[in-house]
Design a protein around this motif. Structure first.
Motif, PDB file in Angstrom:
ATOM      1  N   ALA A  60       0.863  -1.192   0.000  1.00  0.00           N
ATOM      2  CA  ALA A  60       0.000   0.000   0.000  1.00  0.00           C
ATOM      3  C   ALA A  60       0.891   1.232   0.000  1.00  0.00           C
ATOM      4  N   PRO A  61       0.349   2.365  -0.449  1.00  0.00           N
ATOM      5  CA  PRO A  61       1.144   3.602  -0.444  1.00  0.00           C
ATOM      6  C   PRO A  61       1.693   3.897   0.946  1.00  0.00           C
ATOM      7  N   GLY A  62       2.963   4.269   0.994  1.00  0.00           N
ATOM      8  CA  GLY A  62       3.591   4.588   2.265  1.00  0.00           C
ATOM      9  C   GLY A  62       4.276   3.421   2.932  1.00  0.00           C
TER      10      GLY A  62
END
Length: 308
Positions: A60-62
């Motif tokens: 996931a982003p991050g």
């Protein structure tokens, strides 16, 4: 190995795999295909050594990417295996716990990977079995009570539970009759078409032709050709003589075997490993050819010549 010997089971392998894409890894037994799978999932024996990197993109982003070759067992066990990478193992019966039924295997996996409530587990388990054409009336069987084909379907069902972004299927059609091969291939292709990556390791070139977007051919622990599947199976065809020989050996093609055997991985020649079996070999083959333009051969067929 004993007495300080080393076996170069996989060397200089490099490829990428996109979401929604299927890469078929093909080649004779003993060429390093399953060792590559073990390296990606941290399942090699304790005496194995790995170098390089195998990067799994962030979930996931991050979140950070995961280098599978350097990740610890805790990371692989808790966040990668089953959740981000599913595996249909070779010799599936050996990977099933002998004292537990198929139902128990699936129940535990469905609960762990999907969080299904206890009262909803029975229908969820039946649905998971159905995805791999595993018969519901055999869910109470133990691994030793399963045929090779049923064990294969049980392993496939377990691998599909988590809908992992990457699925590795090692000989997923072994032991299956033609109808079940067709169903398994269709199910795996659907896994990719839904936006997930699929790495299929197989001897079944007919299945590879139906399922793959690209083909990687391994010989003696190295990739010798990497090509788009339509060009590989159709026109212009394989460019490496070993890859061409694999296709020519099919009953529906020339039914002509490749002479000789692959070399032992602890006694690889200094040059091209395929040279002793190759009709095109000459003095240039004493030097190992690099993988250049998708093929590792001093005498590769040029694309325009193959298409003529």
């Amino acid at each position: 190995m004993p007495r300080g010997r080393h076996v170069a089971a996989v060397s200089d392998v490099s490829f990428d795999l996109a979401a929604g894409e299927c890469l078929a890894l093909v080649g004779e037994s003993g060429c390093g295909k399953s060792v590559l799978t073990g390296a990606l999932l941290g399942l090699l024996p304790a005496n194995a050594q790995t170098r390089g990197s195998a990067v799994l993109p962030p979930a996931a982003p991050g979140e950070p990417a995961v280098d599978l070759l350097t990740a610890g067992e805790r990371t692989l066990a808790r966040t990668v295996r089953g959740r981000r990478i599913g595996l249909v193992p070779q010799s599936p019966a050996a990977h099933l716990t002998p004292v537990r039924t198929v139902r128990a295997h699936l129940t535990e996996t469905v609960k762990a990977l999907t969080g299904t409530r206890r009262d909803a587990l029975p229908p969820a388990v039946t649905a998971a079995a159905e995805r791999a054409a595993f018969p519901a009336d055999h869910l109470g069987h133990h691994p030793h009570q399963l045929s090779g084909g049923l064990a294969q379907r049980a392993a496939t069902a377990l691998a599909l539970v988590g809908d992992a972004p990457l699925l590795i299927a090692d000989e997923p059609t072994t032991g299956l009759d033609r109808d079940l091969v067709d169903r398994t291939v269709a199910g795996l292709r659907r896994h990719a078409d839904e936006g997930r990556g699929l790495l299929v390791i197989t001897h079944d070139l007919a299945a590879a032709e139906r399922i793959a977007d690209r083909v990687a051919v391994m010989y003696a622990g190295r990739i010798v050709e990497l090509a788009d599947a339509p060009a590989f199976f159709g026109r212009p065809g394989p460019r490496h003589p070993y890859a061409a020989g694999l296709l020519a050996a099919l009953p529906e093609r020339d039914f002509a075997p490749i002479p000789g055997l692959p070399p032992e991985l602890d006694a690889l020649p200094g040059g091209c490993a395929f040279a002793p079996r190759c009709a095109r070999a000459d003095a240039a083959c004493a030097t190992r050819p690099p993988l250049d333009g998708g093929v590792a051969c001093h005498h590769a067929t040029a694309p325009e010549a193959a298409d003529a």
